[in-house]
Design an enzyme around this catalytic site. Structure first.
Site, PDB file in Angstrom:
ATOM      1  CG  HIS A 240      -1.849   1.090   1.389  1.00 21.06           C
ATOM      2  ND1 HIS A 240      -1.462   2.350   1.777  1.00 21.06           N
ATOM      3  CD2 HIS A 240      -3.192   1.153   1.203  1.00 21.06           C
ATOM      4  CE1 HIS A 240      -2.521   3.146   1.822  1.00 21.06           C
ATOM      5  NE2 HIS A 240      -3.581   2.438   1.481  1.00 21.06           N
ATOM      6  NE  ARG A 283      -5.517  -0.608  -1.192  1.00 20.13           N
ATOM      7  CZ  ARG A 283      -6.678  -1.124  -0.814  1.00 20.13           C
ATOM      8  NH1 ARG A 283      -6.740  -2.393  -0.424  1.00 20.13           N
ATOM      9  NH2 ARG A 283      -7.777  -0.397  -0.805  1.00 20.13           N
ATOM     10  CE  LYS A 286      -8.327  -1.637  -3.855  1.00 21.87           C
ATOM     11  NZ  LYS A 286      -9.745  -1.927  -3.543  1.00 21.87           N
ATOM     12  CG  ASP A 289      -6.794   9.247  -3.499  1.00 22.82           C
ATOM     13  OD1 ASP A 289      -6.532  10.459  -3.400  1.00 22.82           O
ATOM     14  OD2 ASP A 289      -7.456   8.634  -2.643  1.00 22.82           O
ATOM     15  CB  CYS A 291      -3.966  11.526  -0.860  1.00 16.46           C
ATOM     16  SG  CYS A 291      -4.288   9.750  -0.866  1.00 16.46           S
ATOM     17  CE1 TYR A 292      -2.145   5.915  -1.165  1.00 12.05           C
ATOM     18  CE2 TYR A 292      -4.106   6.246  -2.510  1.00 12.05           C
ATOM     19  CZ  TYR A 292      -3.492   5.708  -1.401  1.00 12.05           C
ATOM     20  OH  TYR A 292      -4.220   4.956  -0.507  1.00 12.05           O
ATOM     21  CG  ASP A 344      -9.897  10.783  -4.477  1.00 10.40           C
ATOM     22  OD1 ASP A 344      -9.176  10.475  -5.426  1.00 10.40           O
ATOM     23  OD2 ASP A 344     -10.574   9.932  -3.864  1.00 10.40           O
ATOM     24  CG  ASP A 351     -10.455  16.163   1.420  1.00 10.00           C
ATOM     25  OD1 ASP A 351      -9.221  16.163   1.602  1.00 10.00           O
ATOM     26  OD2 ASP A 351     -11.031  15.318   0.713  1.00 10.00           O
ATOM     27  CG  HIS A 354      -7.717  14.222  -1.111  1.00 11.68           C
ATOM     28  ND1 HIS A 354      -8.732  13.798  -0.273  1.00 11.68           N
ATOM     29  CD2 HIS A 354      -7.226  13.100  -1.712  1.00 11.68           C
ATOM     30  CE1 HIS A 354      -8.862  12.492  -0.381  1.00 11.68           C
ATOM     31  NE2 HIS A 354      -7.955  12.039  -1.228  1.00 11.68           N
TER      32      HIS A 354
END
Length: 413
Positions: A240, A283, A286, A289, A291-292, A344, A351, A354
């Protein structure tokens, strides 16, 4: 207008860019494939809208700095009732907002520094560590967030409130015999706890008092590396992005990064950048996103520092081992909310979480050693540099380390 003028934007320079999208098979689509196709359609809409707007305004894309700052400044003092669900994450909200403001080069008033410092002090427990809010039990995640927030304020007044001696005792109590670290007293175990504790210990110079504080922890972290190459929350869990960053950064802070399988980790990591969207997934199999952008992107500077011992690698690589420009495209074209904040992915709400990690990933993508990578027309869209191990500014990190080194006796009182 010749759209090829902006030669570093994929959707402008490559007429086959949209061929990178997942083929729409007529049958036997899995749920995850359907979700991927739907997400790509939303991202495609963003890139097509950008192309249309760029034909009228060649200064696109750009970082909407002022709107982001206004969004963040509203949140540091006043939050709507919908944030009640984050009652146990109040230091996190402080950190997400303050670090985002730092990245955007916004000034902190003396009044704000005092107000945030005073509030975070109410979250601190006499037995050591910080809870998720006043009166809540200490937790390594919120302790990490509180310490990072205090460091970001870049003020001795903020650092002075940290109760070092009980903090050290509390962290020691969370280390298990086999090197596992609990997130709180009698709490769950995962690799986040190790990273949060080690990061706090480095910033507060706790190892001055206990040089072998984390002696057993590195072996347990290493046991969390999976057959894919990334790290899971605990041994035998799925690789992850967030846990992998925590593991690698913790190992680097302990000077044990060479003990993990860097080659396998790098192979897993480079395959997490989405070929069409440009952002990262967390991952295997998936969705992208934002945030990654940091959780995955932030590992590349650390990996680079490991590979620097190879002279052939240094000669061939003057940039991180991912497509920095494509990541910037995803963040700036697809993830900026209309009136401030980062999302995201298209279709989601903005938010602070993110916003923090999207801007942090943007920072990583813009600076590689002495090189600057910027897909925008001017430098107004450059953010400040973030420290890849702590994810705070270099100034705040260095100030904290030096402060707790210079105030050794005071911190023990």
């Amino acid at each position: 207008m010749n759209l090829s003028v902006h030669s570093n934007i994929r959707c402008l320079k490559d007429i086959n860019f949209f061929d990178l999208m997942t083929p729409k098979a007529t049958q036997d689509l899995t749920h995850s494939t359907k979700e991927q196709i739907n997400t790509e359609e939303l991202v495609k809409n963003c890139y097509e809208k950008f192309k249309k707007n760029y034909s009228k305004d060649s200064e696109l894309p750009f970082l909407d700095r002022n709107f982001h700052i206004k969004f963040l400044q509203r949140g540091i003092r006043n939050l709507p009732s919908s944030f009640e669900c984050l009652d146990a994450s109040q230091p996190w909200i402080c950190y997400w907002i303050l670090h985002s403001l730092y990245l955007l080069d916004a000034d902190f008033s003396e009044e704000l520094i005092d107000e945030v410092t005073k509030f975070l002090d109410t979250c601190q427990n006499e037995t050591g560590g910080f809870g998720g809010g006043p009166g809540q039990i200490s937790h390594l995640a919120t302790t990490y967030a509180a310490v990072n927030a205090l460091c970001t304020l870049n003020s001795d007044r903020a650092l002075k409130i940290i109760k070092v001696k009980p903090l050290l005792s509390w962290i020691k109590s969370l280390i298990m015999e086999n090197g596992e670290m609990r997130m709180h007293t009698d709490g769950e175990v995962d690799v986040r706890g190790a990273y949060c504790a080690i990061s706090v210990a480095k910033l507060c110079n706790l190892e001055q008092f206990e040089p072998k504080l984390f002696e057993k922890v590195s072996d347990w972290i290493l046991s969390c590396q999976t057959y894919e190459g990334g790290f899971g929350a605990t041994p035998f869990n799925e690789a992850h992005g967030g846990y992998s960053f925590c593991a690698l950064a913790a190992l680097k802070l302990m000077a044990k990064e060479n003990l993990c399988d860097i080659e396998k980790l790098t192979y897993w990591l480079v395959n997490k950048q989405m070929k069409f969207e440009g952002g990262f997934q967390g991952r295997t199999n998936k969705l992208v996103d934002c945030c990654y952008s940091f959780w995955q992107g932030g590992m590349f500077p650390i990996i680079h520092s490991v590979l620097m011992s190879d002279s052939d690698y240094l000669q061939e690589n003057q940039n991180w081992l991912f497509d920095s420009e494509s990541l910037q495209e995803y963040i700036l074209i697809c993830c900026q909310a209309n009136f401030g904040g980062i999302i995201d992915k298209p279709g989601k709400n903005r938010d602070y979480y993110h916003t923090c990690y999207g801007l942090s990933g943007l920072s990583v993508s813009q600076y590689c050693m002495d090189n600057t990578v910027n897909i925008c027309e001017n430098d107004d869209s450059l953010v400040n540099r973030t420290h890849p191990l702590f994810n705070i500014g270099f100034e705040g990190a260095n100030r904290a380390i030096n402060y707790f080194k210079d105030h050794l006796i005071e911190t023990l009182d």
